[in-house]
Design an enzyme around this catalytic site. Structure first.
Site, short mmCIF file in Angstrom:
data_model
loop_
_atom_site.label_atom_id
_atom_site.label_comp_id
_atom_site.label_asym_id
_atom_site.label_seq_id
_atom_site.Cartn_x
_atom_site.Cartn_y
_atom_site.Cartn_z
CD GLU A 263 -2.94 -1.05 2.37
OE1 GLU A 263 -2.81 -0.11 3.20
OE2 GLU A 263 -3.82 -1.92 2.46
CG HIS A 281 -6.21 0.63 4.78
ND1 HIS A 281 -4.98 0.07 4.93
CD2 HIS A 281 -6.85 0.39 5.96
CE1 HIS A 281 -4.85 -0.47 6.13
NE2 HIS A 281 -5.98 -0.29 6.78
#
Length: 531
Positions: A263, A281
């Site tokens: 990420e 997220h």
């Protein structure tokens, strides 16, 4: 002087105001979270650092933060904090694991609905002016079996919500008791059974060695054909390459992911596959959750800096404000006991055995253990504290053990520590009197009653006449005032000890003068932090 806290990420003004209302000197500079050069310049001025995910707390940053005592993460994940380095530097790392539980659980349920009914793809199609009713055939959740991997705080909420949707729920969690499973209304199963039975699988475990790739290629192959997989926990729990292949083959009917192995996820094997729902997220991304965790971290950090209370720490036992108040004298005693033995032990320590007797055995023993080890390790590292001490001890291979027992003697409670080396064992015991002052009550099995002062002199000798006079005359003759004098002996004519509480540390020539008498087998000065 008031403690000083830096807020280097975006926290709500209400959270910042909590620091101010509690008497904390706070600087709100959210731009520093992305400016590591400037953050490195200023971090040395602060006792506390409040962050979200933008600020990266590295070993280098911690090395430049000599005053830093606590890092508070508004949220659960602390991947952006070097917790090993923080522990070695004696800095507590806190998070807020409960502020976004409901939000994350609700997101998992929403993702389950989205992948069951192909809602995102249907929305894009309809926005494009298409009307593809037959293309987006979904499935109901009612009556389906949900397999929950990890039935802790968030996983438990998902279980309850799923039961409300009339789903059958099976759960895999090595720490899930049968009583807790009954309370949640779920069936506890082993992982292989969950994989074989579940129509939907939702993951709710942290990313550790035991859970990394828990849905590996091998385990994905064990799943029921047509399964749908939801991950709102942590990237790295699922083999994304293998999952992509099984989505393309049709073995897996759909997936909904809020977290990814890398990420920000700018590219991923799951992207652009049919019936794969992806979000960036967002598990904790609600107004309520963001506010809750910000307020919680401000309260936790303030409590620690002002009262010593430790909540939701990842590298230190939690201590409530009430415990901190009640245990304060016992924590001091534990540190003094460790410091006494540490200053007298020259050879490497192999083990430390700690005995808690009576009422103290009912206290927070994890915290007391840390205090003992911190006192012990200060002789080799003056900067050690209750956070860093266990790490340093572990690095040195020191084994720590503890024993508890009901009241056995005249004292309502006492602590005894025994330090083991290759050459010997050395023990000391102490208690806290009703006035809140710690006292030493036994050294090497010899009973005493010694008040603890900043400067002390410890001697051992054969039990012969003249010891008291020699000590008194030598100290007095050199202008060293004795505040308290304690004696003890094993047997008449046997080994005896003296412990003197002095107003000042005796100079080296005074110790030499004592040694020349030939009366003493050991002469050692000791220092204790008594404030």
């Amino acid at each position: 002087m008031a403690p000083k806290v830096l807020v280097s990420d975006k926290l709500s003004e209400t959270a910042v105001q909590i620091f101010r209302d509690r008497g904390i000197d706070v600087d709100f500079r959210p731009e520093l979270g992305k400016d590591k050069v400037e953050l490195l310049k200023v971090i040395g001025d602060y006792d506390g650092l409040a962050i979200r995910s933008a600020t990266k707390v590295t070993e280098k940053l911690l090395a430049n933060a000599p005053n830093l005592k606590v890092i508070g993460r508004a949220g659960i994940g602390t991947d952006n904090v070097d917790k090993v380095a923080a522990s070695k530097e004696g800095v507590i790392v806190m998070n807020t694991p409960f502020g976004n539980m409901i939000t994350t659980a609700e997101h998992a349920i929403a993702m389950m609905f989205a992948v069951a009914r192909q809602i995102p793809e249907a929305s894009v199609s309809t926005h494009a002016g298409k009307w593809e009713k037959s293309k987006f055939m979904g499935v109901e959740l009612t009556g389906k079996t949900l397999g929950v991997i990890g039935a802790g705080n968030i996983g438990g909420i998902v279980c309850r919500r799923a039961r409300g949707l009339e789903m059958k729920v099976v759960a895999y969690d090595p720490f899930l008791s049968e009583e807790r499973a009954d309370d949640l209304g779920v069936q506890k199963v082993e992982l292989d059974e969950l994989l074989a039975r579940a129509d939907f699988i939702s993951l709710h475990v942290p990313l550790i060695d035991a859970t990394r790739n828990i849905l590996s290629r091998e385990n994905l192959a064990k799943t029921k054909p047509g399964v749908r997989i939801v991950n709102c926990a942590r990237g790295g729990l699922v083999d994304e390459e293998a999952l992509a292949e099984m989505l393309q083959s049709g073995h897996v009917a759909g997936a909904a992911f809020d977290v990814f192995a890398v990420e920000p996820a700018n590219d991923n094997p799951l992207f652009n596959l049919p019936n794969v729902v992806c979000t960036p997220h967002l598990g904790a991304a609600t107004t309520e959750a963001q506010e809750n965790v910000a307020l919680q971290v401000a309260e936790q950090m303030s409590d620690y800096l002002l009262t010593g209370a430790v909540q939701n720490a990842l590298n230190m036992p939690s201590v409530t404000a009430e415990e901190a108040k009640t245990m304060g004298p016992w924590v001091k005693l534990a540190g003094h006991l460790g410091a006494f033995v540490g200053q007298l032990t020259d050879e490497p320590v192999k083990g430390v055995n700690i005995l808690y007797d009576g009422a103290v055995a009912e206290m927070n023993l994890d915290a007391l253990n840390c205090a003992v080890i911190a006192g012990l390790m200060k002789s080799v590292n003056p900067d050690v504290n209750m956070v860093s001490a266990p790490v340093i001890a572990a690095d040195r291979g020191i084994k720590i053990s503890r024993t508890t027992q009901p009241k056995t003697g005249v004292f309502d409670a006492y602590i005894k520590i025994t330090v083991v080396t290759d050459q010997r064992e050395r023990s000391i015991a102490g208690t806290v009197f009703s006035d809140g002052k710690p006292r030493f009550i036994q050294i090497k099995g010899i009973n005493i009653d010694a008040e603890i002062g900043a400067h002390m002199l410890y001697t051992t000798n054969e039990d012969v006449p003249g010891i008291i006079g020699t000590l008194g005359q030598t100290m007095g003759g050199n202008g060293v005032n004795i505040a308290n004098f304690t004696l003890g002996r094993a047997d008449v004519g046997g080994e005896a000890i003296a412990l003197l509480y002095l107003d000042d540390e005796p100079p080296a020539p005074v110790l030499d003068e004592l040694a020349k008498t030939g009366l003493f087998t050991q002469i050692s000065t000791l220092q204790f932090e008594v404030n």
